[in-house]
Design an enzyme around this catalytic site. Sequence first.
Site, PDB file in Angstrom:
ATOM      1  N   ILE A 194       0.841  -1.296   0.005  1.00 54.51           N
ATOM      2  CA  ILE A 194       0.044   0.118   0.099  1.00 54.51           C
ATOM      3  C   ILE A 194       0.726   1.325  -0.048  1.00 54.51           C
ATOM      4  CG2 ILE A 194      -1.753   1.427   1.333  1.00 54.51           C
ATOM      5  CD1 ILE A 194      -2.917  -1.284   2.099  1.00 54.51           C
ATOM      6  N   SER A 278       0.215   2.634   6.694  1.00 53.09           N
ATOM      7  CA  SER A 278       0.144   1.130   5.807  1.00 53.09           C
ATOM      8  C   SER A 278       1.148   0.309   6.369  1.00 53.09           C
ATOM      9  CB  SER A 278       0.339   1.510   4.462  1.00 53.09           C
ATOM     10  OG  SER A 278       1.348   2.165   4.439  1.00 53.09           O
ATOM     11  N   HIS A 453       5.525 -11.643 -31.883  1.00 56.94           N
ATOM     12  CA  HIS A 453       6.302 -10.629 -31.955  1.00 56.94           C
ATOM     13  C   HIS A 453       5.558  -9.284 -32.683  1.00 56.94           C
ATOM     14  CE1 HIS A 453      10.041  -8.583 -32.848  1.00 56.94           C
ATOM     15  NE2 HIS A 453       9.727  -8.296 -34.115  1.00 56.94           N
TER      16      HIS A 453
HETATM   17  P1  FAD Z   1     -12.727  -8.721   2.543  1.00 56.36           P
HETATM   18  O1  FAD Z   1     -12.557  -8.323   1.177  1.00 56.36           O
HETATM   19  O2  FAD Z   1     -12.072  -7.852   3.535  1.00 56.36           O
HETATM   20  O3  FAD Z   1     -14.237  -8.811   2.866  1.00 56.36           O
HETATM   21  C1  FAD Z   1     -14.958  -9.272   3.886  1.00 56.36           C
HETATM   22  C2  FAD Z   1     -16.179  -8.634   3.971  1.00 56.36           C
HETATM   23  O4  FAD Z   1     -16.853  -9.053   5.067  1.00 56.36           O
HETATM   24  C3  FAD Z   1     -16.281  -7.240   4.265  1.00 56.36           C
HETATM   25  O5  FAD Z   1     -17.120  -6.675   3.280  1.00 56.36           O
HETATM   26  C4  FAD Z   1     -16.989  -7.007   5.554  1.00 56.36           C
HETATM   27  O6  FAD Z   1     -17.558  -5.957   5.647  1.00 56.36           O
HETATM   28  C5  FAD Z   1     -17.716  -8.257   5.784  1.00 56.36           C
HETATM   29  N1  FAD Z   1     -17.784  -8.674   7.277  1.00 56.36           N
HETATM   30  C6  FAD Z   1     -16.984  -8.788   8.265  1.00 56.36           C
HETATM   31  N2  FAD Z   1     -17.481  -9.120   9.231  1.00 56.36           N
HETATM   32  C7  FAD Z   1     -18.867  -9.479   8.939  1.00 56.36           C
HETATM   33  C8  FAD Z   1     -19.688 -10.144   9.739  1.00 56.36           C
HETATM   34  N3  FAD Z   1     -19.544 -10.793  11.000  1.00 56.36           N
HETATM   35  N4  FAD Z   1     -20.891 -10.148   9.075  1.00 56.36           N
HETATM   36  C9  FAD Z   1     -21.220 -10.009   7.737  1.00 56.36           C
HETATM   37  N5  FAD Z   1     -20.177  -9.492   7.113  1.00 56.36           N
HETATM   38  C10 FAD Z   1     -18.888  -9.242   7.729  1.00 56.36           C
HETATM   39  N6  FAD Z   1      -5.446  -7.778  -3.264  1.00 56.36           N
HETATM   40  C11 FAD Z   1      -4.957  -8.210  -4.645  1.00 56.36           C
HETATM   41  O7  FAD Z   1      -5.088  -9.416  -4.875  1.00 56.36           O
HETATM   42  N7  FAD Z   1      -4.695  -7.346  -5.625  1.00 56.36           N
HETATM   43  C12 FAD Z   1      -4.763  -5.947  -5.166  1.00 56.36           C
HETATM   44  O8  FAD Z   1      -4.398  -5.168  -6.153  1.00 56.36           O
HETATM   45  C13 FAD Z   1      -5.067  -5.544  -4.098  1.00 56.36           C
HETATM   46  N8  FAD Z   1      -4.998  -4.093  -3.726  1.00 56.36           N
HETATM   47  C14 FAD Z   1      -5.364  -3.667  -2.353  1.00 56.36           C
HETATM   48  C15 FAD Z   1      -5.261  -2.535  -2.028  1.00 56.36           C
HETATM   49  C16 FAD Z   1      -5.538  -1.976  -0.852  1.00 56.36           C
HETATM   50  C17 FAD Z   1      -5.641  -0.428  -0.326  1.00 56.36           C
HETATM   51  C18 FAD Z   1      -5.970  -2.925   0.056  1.00 56.36           C
HETATM   52  C19 FAD Z   1      -6.330  -2.530   1.490  1.00 56.36           C
HETATM   53  C20 FAD Z   1      -6.009  -4.330  -0.288  1.00 56.36           C
HETATM   54  C21 FAD Z   1      -5.791  -4.801  -1.407  1.00 56.36           C
HETATM   55  N9  FAD Z   1      -5.868  -6.056  -1.618  1.00 56.36           N
HETATM   56  C22 FAD Z   1      -5.322  -6.509  -2.978  1.00 56.36           C
HETATM   57  C23 FAD Z   1      -6.000  -7.366  -0.875  1.00 56.36           C
HETATM   58  C24 FAD Z   1      -7.389  -7.317  -0.901  1.00 56.36           C
HETATM   59  O9  FAD Z   1      -8.323  -6.441  -0.787  1.00 56.36           O
HETATM   60  C25 FAD Z   1      -7.870  -8.658   0.073  1.00 56.36           C
HETATM   61  O10 FAD Z   1      -6.892  -9.876  -0.010  1.00 56.36           O
HETATM   62  C26 FAD Z   1      -9.298  -9.187  -0.244  1.00 56.36           C
HETATM   63  O11 FAD Z   1     -10.388  -8.259  -0.241  1.00 56.36           O
HETATM   64  C27 FAD Z   1      -9.483 -10.071   0.660  1.00 56.36           C
HETATM   65  O12 FAD Z   1     -10.739 -10.759   0.442  1.00 56.36           O
HETATM   66  P2  FAD Z   1     -11.642 -11.416   1.730  1.00 56.36           P
HETATM   67  O13 FAD Z   1     -13.070 -11.918   1.091  1.00 56.36           O
HETATM   68  O14 FAD Z   1     -11.298 -12.681   2.386  1.00 56.36           O
HETATM   69  O15 FAD Z   1     -12.149 -10.335   2.470  1.00 56.36           O
HETATM   70  P1  NAI Z   2       2.514  -4.849   3.848  1.00 56.40           P
HETATM   71  O1  NAI Z   2       2.428  -5.935   4.898  1.00 56.40           O
HETATM   72  O2  NAI Z   2       2.418  -5.041   2.507  1.00 56.40           O
HETATM   73  O3  NAI Z   2       3.579  -3.654   4.186  1.00 56.40           O
HETATM   74  C1  NAI Z   2       3.637  -3.410   5.670  1.00 56.40           C
HETATM   75  C2  NAI Z   2       5.163  -2.517   5.730  1.00 56.40           C
HETATM   76  O4  NAI Z   2       4.929  -1.652   6.912  1.00 56.40           O
HETATM   77  C3  NAI Z   2       6.257  -3.562   5.744  1.00 56.40           C
HETATM   78  O5  NAI Z   2       7.173  -3.171   5.027  1.00 56.40           O
HETATM   79  C4  NAI Z   2       6.706  -3.250   7.369  1.00 56.40           C
HETATM   80  O6  NAI Z   2       8.040  -3.715   7.612  1.00 56.40           O
HETATM   81  C5  NAI Z   2       6.195  -2.058   7.585  1.00 56.40           C
HETATM   82  N1  NAI Z   2       5.983  -1.626   9.129  1.00 56.40           N
HETATM   83  C6  NAI Z   2       5.184  -2.372  10.043  1.00 56.40           C
HETATM   84  N2  NAI Z   2       5.335  -1.773  11.179  1.00 56.40           N
HETATM   85  C7  NAI Z   2       5.789  -0.614  10.836  1.00 56.40           C
HETATM   86  C8  NAI Z   2       6.214   0.478  11.689  1.00 56.40           C
HETATM   87  N3  NAI Z   2       5.715   0.729  13.099  1.00 56.40           N
HETATM   88  N4  NAI Z   2       6.835   1.494  11.243  1.00 56.40           N
HETATM   89  C9  NAI Z   2       7.371   1.539  10.221  1.00 56.40           C
HETATM   90  N5  NAI Z   2       7.118   0.483   9.355  1.00 56.40           N
HETATM   91  C10 NAI Z   2       6.517  -0.468   9.709  1.00 56.40           C
HETATM   92  O7  NAI Z   2       1.054  -3.899   4.510  1.00 56.40           O
HETATM   93  P2  NAI Z   2       0.311  -2.954   3.721  1.00 56.40           P
HETATM   94  O8  NAI Z   2       0.999  -2.072   2.730  1.00 56.40           O
HETATM   95  O9  NAI Z   2      -0.284  -2.233   4.783  1.00 56.40           O
HETATM   96  O10 NAI Z   2      -0.759  -3.753   2.920  1.00 56.40           O
HETATM   97  C11 NAI Z   2      -1.622  -4.759   3.603  1.00 56.40           C
HETATM   98  C12 NAI Z   2      -1.872  -6.038   2.614  1.00 56.40           C
HETATM   99  O11 NAI Z   2      -2.733  -5.575   1.624  1.00 56.40           O
HETATM  100  C13 NAI Z   2      -0.588  -6.492   1.635  1.00 56.40           C
HETATM  101  O12 NAI Z   2       0.168  -7.241   2.479  1.00 56.40           O
HETATM  102  C14 NAI Z   2      -1.259  -7.111   0.689  1.00 56.40           C
HETATM  103  O13 NAI Z   2      -1.529  -8.450   1.083  1.00 56.40           O
HETATM  104  C15 NAI Z   2      -2.696  -6.430   0.427  1.00 56.40           C
HETATM  105  N6  NAI Z   2      -2.262  -5.703  -0.580  1.00 56.40           N
HETATM  106  C16 NAI Z   2      -2.197  -6.073  -1.813  1.00 56.40           C
HETATM  107  C17 NAI Z   2      -1.888  -5.181  -2.976  1.00 56.40           C
HETATM  108  C18 NAI Z   2      -1.435  -5.744  -4.273  1.00 56.40           C
HETATM  109  O14 NAI Z   2      -1.719  -7.250  -4.323  1.00 56.40           O
HETATM  110  N7  NAI Z   2      -1.159  -5.099  -5.329  1.00 56.40           N
HETATM  111  C19 NAI Z   2      -2.104  -3.799  -2.752  1.00 56.40           C
HETATM  112  C20 NAI Z   2      -2.189  -3.309  -1.508  1.00 56.40           C
HETATM  113  C21 NAI Z   2      -2.411  -4.202  -0.583  1.00 56.40           C
END
Ligand code: FAD
Ligand code: NAI
Length: 474
Positions: A194, A278, A453
């Site tokens: 992130i 993050s 290509h």
């Molecule tokens: P979630 O997507 O978190 O969904 C869980 C759902 O459950 C939520 O809607 C929540 O409201 C609901 N919920 C929780 N508790 C309850 C309850 N008790 N009853 C009813 N509903 C409930 N992953 C990628 O692969 N590619 C990316 O590019 C990527 N980019 C990301 C960018 C950001 C900024 C972030 C934060 C994450 C990103 N991720 C990415 C990670 C990805 O979003 C998660 O891995 C994925 O959403 C997980 O899916 P999930 O279904 O396990 O959980």
């Molecule tokens: P992250 O785990 O990718 O990175 C967190 C970073 O914060 C690490 O480098 C860690 O060493 C550092 N950190 C932890 N504590 C700290 C502190 N106290 N001070 C300074 N640095 C510290 O976690 P992030 O970026 O929050 O993303 C969460 C998750 O969401 C990812 O691990 C990924 O699974 C998912 N995600 C996936 C994306 C994708 O697939 N393109 C995009 C964004 C998120």
Amino acid sequence: MAKQFDVLVVGGGPGGYVAAIRAAQLGFSTACAESNPYADPKGEPRLGGTCLNVGCIPSKALLHTSHLFAESQHAFEAQGIKVSGEVSIDVPTMIARKAKVVEQLTQGIKGLFKKNKVTFLAGHGSFVGQVEGGWQLKVGEEEVIAKHVIVATGSTARHLPGIPVDNKLVCDNIGALEIDAVPQRLGLIGSGVIGLEMGSVWKRLGAQVTILEAMDSFLGAADQDIAKEALKLFTKQGLDIKLSVKVGQVSVGEKSVTVEYETKDGAQTAEFDRLIVSVGRVPNTAGLNAEAVGLKIDERGFIDVDAHNLTNLPNVWAVGDVVRGPMLAHKAMEEGVAVAETIAGQKGHTNFDTIPWVIYTSPEIAWVGKTEQALKAEGVEYRVGKIPFMANGRALGTGDASGFVKMLACAKTDRILGVHIIGANASELIGEAVVTMEFAGASEDLARICHAHPTLSEVVHEAALAVDKRPLHF
Ligand code: FAD
Ligand code: NAI
């Protein structure tokens, strides 16, 4: 009277909604409960979870807009494109477009539910107990009984003690996707996925970006060749990435945030207009009433599951961010499908060795399988094929030839063990490596396959040839 289903999925993110659709396709009466506080125009909780609402999709929409803007600033001139007048960014329009994409996709899932006959239950799901006929849960005010329960409650951003997130001046992923003007000085804590993606968005739009990372190594999970190249390129782009940082006192003022931190050079202070925290994510298990039914949660807060995503309770399954493994949307979806198929008596399976990782920076970073440092640590003998995009006609033609493809194959069997890419479209290129590895392919298999290509995929082809020391164009 309680509503009865074969399968109740708790959580409508990528893990949950996909599990529900697959279960319904397999003939089960299926419901999906979702309690997202962000309502759609009808006042119902939005489906799609973190991914569609505040994760993958909105972040990629902002990355795309900011990439176009950066191209206009840095790439147009070299290709002879002249813009009369200044190109400027209208941030509210960018945010509104992102919201429209989110709206379209989240509503689309409701359409998919209707088409597949999945019952959508608006409300928070929690366990009540085991009853005749299955598990009883409460969803909002309703009682529901289901033979099988799939918990897919996802994760939320981890916050740090002493750093209150208000999603205005101090943001987690939710606020970071709603910033309404380019901050002059943006601070990020954590240089993970992130930190790099959001840092890139605002750097491209003109912010001065500082990333404070606790670890002394950069992108520790990536192949260190790739991490080294990425750090070099991101630093050249102007991201100020500080490693080995210990964040101290954070003081939130009216318009800015002051962060005190320590590096090897001693105590420092920085003032930011916005701060994004993050530092990873925590699984959502509070509120499930897990203790009452004895649902086992591990010491890190994840629901404990076996290789088939079964919890310690009969017919209670868990998938996605709430269980072990990478927190990725496609991993959550794979597990959702696997569980639905296992419930149906099929051989549902998630292959953790072939889950791709992508970081959507510019250039993109993508990998699958083992890193070189992991192979060394495991004492595996391997051969390396490494080819730069500079050697590729299509890359030169687009004007972006940074990065390389690195392929690692077993020295004895030639089976591909890992593919690591930094370069344009790495997110799409990695698919070829995933497919080959899923079929237990060798580098020679890829080397003997005809690649169109001119395409960037020829660099993957050349890397496969390079494993055998016979590249044709480098
Ligand atoms: P979630 O997507 O978190 O969904 C869980 C759902 O459950 C939520 O809607 C929540 O409201 C609901 N919920 C929780 N508790 C309850 C309850 N008790 N009853 C009813 N509903 C409930 N992953 C990628 O692969 N590619 C990316 O590019 C990527 N980019 C990301 C960018 C950001 C900024 C972030 C934060 C994450 C990103 N991720 C990415 C990670 C990805 O979003 C998660 O891995 C994925 O959403 C997980 O899916 P999930 O279904 O396990 O959980
Ligand atoms: P992250 O785990 O990718 O990175 C967190 C970073 O914060 C690490 O480098 C860690 O060493 C550092 N950190 C932890 N504590 C700290 C502190 N106290 N001070 C300074 N640095 C510290 O976690 P992030 O970026 O929050 O993303 C969460 C998750 O969401 C990812 O691990 C990924 O699974 C998912 N995600 C996936 C994306 C994708 O697939 N393109 C995009 C964004 C998120």
